[in-house]
Design a protein around this motif. Structure first.
Motif, short mmCIF file in Angstrom:
data_model
loop_
_atom_site.label_atom_id
_atom_site.label_comp_id
_atom_site.label_asym_id
_atom_site.label_seq_id
_atom_site.Cartn_x
_atom_site.Cartn_y
_atom_site.Cartn_z
N THR A 124 -27.16 24.34 14.60
CA THR A 124 -28.17 25.21 14.00
C THR A 124 -28.02 25.28 12.49
O THR A 124 -26.94 25.54 11.98
CB THR A 124 -28.05 26.65 14.58
OG1 THR A 124 -28.00 26.54 15.99
CG2 THR A 124 -29.23 27.51 14.19
N ASN A 125 -29.11 25.02 11.80
CA ASN A 125 -29.10 25.12 10.34
C ASN A 125 -30.10 26.16 9.89
O ASN A 125 -31.19 26.25 10.42
CB ASN A 125 -29.51 23.78 9.70
CG ASN A 125 -28.47 22.74 9.96
OD1 ASN A 125 -27.29 23.01 9.95
ND2 ASN A 125 -28.92 21.52 10.22
N TYR A 126 -29.71 26.94 8.89
CA TYR A 126 -30.64 27.91 8.32
C TYR A 126 -30.94 27.51 6.89
O TYR A 126 -30.05 27.14 6.14
CB TYR A 126 -30.02 29.31 8.30
CG TYR A 126 -29.39 29.70 9.61
CD1 TYR A 126 -30.17 29.86 10.75
CD2 TYR A 126 -28.03 29.88 9.70
CE1 TYR A 126 -29.59 30.19 11.95
CE2 TYR A 126 -27.44 30.22 10.90
CZ TYR A 126 -28.23 30.37 12.02
OH TYR A 126 -27.65 30.70 13.21
N TYR A 127 -32.17 27.60 6.54
CA TYR A 127 -32.60 27.37 5.16
C TYR A 127 -31.91 26.15 4.53
O TYR A 127 -31.11 26.29 3.60
CB TYR A 127 -32.37 28.63 4.31
CG TYR A 127 -33.35 29.71 4.68
CD1 TYR A 127 -34.66 29.64 4.24
CD2 TYR A 127 -32.98 30.77 5.47
CE1 TYR A 127 -35.59 30.61 4.58
CE2 TYR A 127 -33.90 31.75 5.82
CZ TYR A 127 -35.20 31.66 5.37
OH TYR A 127 -36.11 32.61 5.70
N PRO A 128 -32.19 24.96 5.04
CA PRO A 128 -31.49 23.76 4.57
C PRO A 128 -31.64 23.49 3.07
O PRO A 128 -30.78 22.85 2.48
CB PRO A 128 -32.12 22.63 5.39
CG PRO A 128 -33.38 23.18 5.95
CD PRO A 128 -33.17 24.64 6.10
N LYS A 169 -31.79 25.83 0.70
CA LYS A 169 -31.21 26.90 -0.13
C LYS A 169 -29.74 26.59 -0.41
O LYS A 169 -29.07 25.92 0.38
CB LYS A 169 -31.29 28.25 0.60
CG LYS A 169 -32.70 28.68 0.95
CD LYS A 169 -33.27 29.64 -0.06
CE LYS A 169 -34.55 30.26 0.45
NZ LYS A 169 -35.31 30.91 -0.60
N GLN A 192 -27.24 31.35 -2.45
CA GLN A 192 -28.45 32.09 -2.09
C GLN A 192 -28.33 32.70 -0.68
O GLN A 192 -28.74 33.84 -0.45
CB GLN A 192 -29.68 31.16 -2.13
CG GLN A 192 -30.15 30.83 -3.55
CD GLN A 192 -31.27 29.81 -3.54
OE1 GLN A 192 -31.14 28.72 -2.96
NE2 GLN A 192 -32.39 30.14 -4.16
N ILE A 193 -27.75 31.91 0.23
CA ILE A 193 -27.62 32.40 1.62
C ILE A 193 -26.60 33.54 1.68
O ILE A 193 -26.83 34.56 2.35
CB ILE A 193 -27.27 31.24 2.57
CG1 ILE A 193 -28.45 30.27 2.64
CG2 ILE A 193 -26.92 31.74 3.97
CD1 ILE A 193 -28.23 29.01 3.41
N ALA A 220 -28.19 36.59 0.39
CA ALA A 220 -29.18 37.15 1.33
C ALA A 220 -28.48 37.89 2.47
O ALA A 220 -28.97 38.91 2.94
CB ALA A 220 -30.06 36.04 1.89
N ALA A 221 -27.33 37.37 2.90
CA ALA A 221 -26.66 37.94 4.08
C ALA A 221 -25.82 39.17 3.76
O ALA A 221 -25.77 40.13 4.54
CB ALA A 221 -25.80 36.87 4.75
#
Lengths: 243, 216
Positions: free
Chosen positions: A87-91, A93, A97-98, A101-102
Motif C-alpha cells: 500500500t502506498n499513500y500519496y506517491p 508527496k 509532507q506526509i 500531515a499525519a
C-alpha cells in the motif's frame, strides 16, 4: 488482574462470494511478536483489515487494549501503527509532507523520535514515496508508527518482495522493538523471517485458524516429523499425499 | 475533525482547486453563459477528489486516529467552503453589477444571463447538483469519479439551459433585470438556498453512512 492481551479476536466472520473468514479467534500478548502465517489468499490481509475496521466483519468481535474497537476507534488508533508492503499513500508527496500531515492527529507524536528513526533508517525527508524502494517504504511506515509511540504494530507482509538483506534488517528492527515492549503482529508467508523473530504463531488456512500458540510449542508439535516451519507449512497446505 | 479539515485544505487539495474560484470573475463577461463559472469551480474541486483518490487518501485517512465518518464530513466541509468562497466573490461582483455597473451598455443589452440575485440562486443549484450527484456518487465506493462527474455535468447543463431560457419568456423578463422588480430573482435565490442546504445536508449524511459500510 489486568488482561495482558493487546489484541483479542473472537469468532470473526466475513463472507465474500468466493471466500469466507470462518470464526477467526486468536489473541496477541503484550510485548510479543506474533507471526500470522498462511499461503497467499488464506485470509491474512482480510483479517488484519477487519481488525482495523477497514473491512466490516459479518460477525465477531475485535478488542484492542481490552476495549471494543468499534466504540473506541479514535483512542485505539492512537496506540497502533499499520504498515503494508503493497500500500502506498500519496506517491508524489515527500516524506516530510506526509509526516506533517499525519503528526497533528497523534497526541504522543515525538519529533525527536521521528528524526532519530529517519536517520537510523537512512530516509531523507525530501524524497518522494515513488523514489523509495519497497523496503524503504515499509521502514517509512514504521517511522510514522514509532513516532507516535505506537504500542502495537500491525504489519501486513512487511517483508514480502524485499531482498534478504532488507528482510534481515527488518527482522532485527522487530526484535529491538519487542525488547522495548512494542507488540507486533505481522503476516507473512516467508517462514524464515518468522523463525528468526516470532515468539508466537497463528496459522490460517482457507479462512480458518488451524493453530495459534507459542512458536516453540507449535514447532514441538511437529518435531517428530518436520525440522523447519517451511516443511510444516508445506505439509499443512499440501497434506500427506503430496509429500 | 479540525485536523481532518486542515489536512483537506493543506495536504489533500490541489492548488489549482483554489485558483478555479477565480472563475467567479466570469460574472463580468457579457454575452457569455456566466453560470458555467460555478461549474468550473466544481471541476477544480473534482481535480482534488482525483488527487485524493490517486493518493489512496481514504485508506491513509482511515488509518489515522479519527472516526471513519469524519473523513467524509471533512471533505464535505472542504467542498462547502470552496463553494461559499465562490458565492462570496460572486455576491461582491453581483453588488458591483447592480450598482456602479448597472447602466453599462454591454450589460443592459446582454442577451444571456446577467449577474444578479437569480444568478446567485442558479449557482447554488449547480452546487447542490455537485454535492447531491457527484459527492454522493463518489462516496458510494470512494473510488469512482468519472460517472458521478458525468451525471453532474448533465444536470448542470440542464440548470444552465433552464436559467438561460427562462428570462426570455415575456412574463419572466425580470429574472434578468439589473434594476427594478427583483421579486422573481429573490424567489430563485431563496429556492437555491433551500435546495442547496437540504441537498448538501442529506447528501453528507447519506455519504457518511455509505462510507462507514464500505470495505476498503
Amino acid at each position: 488482574m489486568e488482561n495482558a492481551n493487546v489484541l483479542e479476536i473472537k469468532n470473526l466472520c466475513k463472507d465474500y462470494k468466493t471466500f469466507s473468514l470462518k470464526n477467526v479467534s486468536f489473541s496477541v500478548k503484550k510485548g510479543s511478536i506474533m507471526g500470522f502465517v498462511g499461503r497467499n489468499g488464506a485470509g491474512k490481509t482480510t483479517t488484519l483489515k477487519a481488525i482495523l475496521n477497514l473491512v466490516h466483519p459479518t460477525s465477531g468481535t475485535v478488542k484492542l487494549f481490552n476495549k471494543e474497537f468499534l466504540t473506541n476507534e479514535e483512542e485505539i488508533k492512537q496506540k497502533i501503527g499499520y504498515a503494508s508492503s503493497g500500500t502506498n499513500y500519496y506517491p508524489r508527496k515527500t516524506l516530510k509532507q506526509i509526516i506533517n500531515a499525519a503528526k497533528p492527529f497523534y497526541k504522543n507524536w515525538d519529533d525527536n523520535i521521528c528524526k532519530e528513526y529517519m536517520q537510523k533508517f537512512e530516509l531523507s525527508e525530501n524524497k518522494k514515496i515513488t523514489e523509495l524502494s519497497e523496503g524503504m517504504k515499509v521502514k517509512f511506515h514504521l517511522v510514522l508508527a514509532l513516532s507516535h509511540n505506537a504500542e502495537f504494530l500491525i504489519l501486513d507482509e512487511p517483508t514480502s518482495g524485499l531482498d534478504p538483506v532488507s528482510r534481515e534488517e527488518l527482522v532485527i528492527i522487530f526484535k529491538n522493538l519487542a525488547k522495548q515492549n512494542v507488540t507486533i503482529l505481522f503476516s507473512t508467508h516467508i517462514t524464515g523471517d518468522l523463525e528468526k523473530c516470532a515468539d508466537h504463531i497463528t496459522y490460517i488456512k482457507k479462512g480458518e485458524i488451524i493453530a495459534s500458540s507459542a512458536m516453540e510449542d507449535f514447532l514441538k508439535s511437529y518435531a517428530h516429523e518436520f525440522n523447519t516451519l517451511e516443511d510444516i507449512m508445506v505439509h499443512l497446505e499440501l497434506g500427506e499425499e503430496n509429500r | 475533525m479540525k485536523n481532518l479539515i486542515k489536512k483537506e485544505f493543506t495536504f489533500t487539495a490541489l492548488p489549482i482547486t483554489y485558483l478555479f474560484t477565480a472563475f467567479s470573475l466570469m460574472a463580468f463577461i457579457p454575452g457569455y453563459p456566466i453560470l458555467m463559472g460555478s461549474f468550473f469551480v466544481c471541476m477544480g474541486i473534482f481535480y482534488s477528489f482525483q488527487m485524493a483518490r490517486e493518493g489512496n487518501d481514504v485508506v491513509f485517512s482511515s488509518l489515522l486516529p479519527v472516526k471513519k465518518q469524519d473523513i467524509v464530513k471533512a471533505r464535505y466541509f472542504f467542498v462547502f467552503i470552496l463553494e461559499m468562497g465562490f458565492m462570496l466573490l460572486s455576491l461582491i461582483f453581483v453588488i458591483l453589477r447592480l450598482t456602479v455597473l448597472k447602466d453599462v451598455k454591454a450589460y443592459t443589452e446582454n442577451p444571456l444571463m446577467n449577474a444578479n440575485l437569480a444568478y446567485l440562486g442558479y449557482s447554488l443549484l449547480v452546487f447542490a447538483a455537485f454535492n447531491g450527484v457527484f459527492c454522493l456518487g463518489f462516496w458510494k465506493n470512494a473510488y469512482k469519479i468519472g460517472l458521478p462527474f458525468l451525471k453532474f455535468s448533465v444536470v448542470t447543463l440542464i440548470i444552465v439551459g433552464i436559467g438561460e431560457t427562462l428570462h426570455h419568456f415575456p412574463n419572466l423578463k425580470s429574472l434578468n433585470y439589473l434594476s427594478g422588480d427583483f421579486t422573481l430573482q429573490f424567489f430563485v435565490l431563496a429556492t437555491g438556498i433551500i435546495i442547496f442546504t437540504a441537498v448538501t445536508y442529506f447528501s453528507c449524511k447519506s455519504s457518511m453512512k455509505s462510507f462507514n459500510a464500505l470495505d476498503l
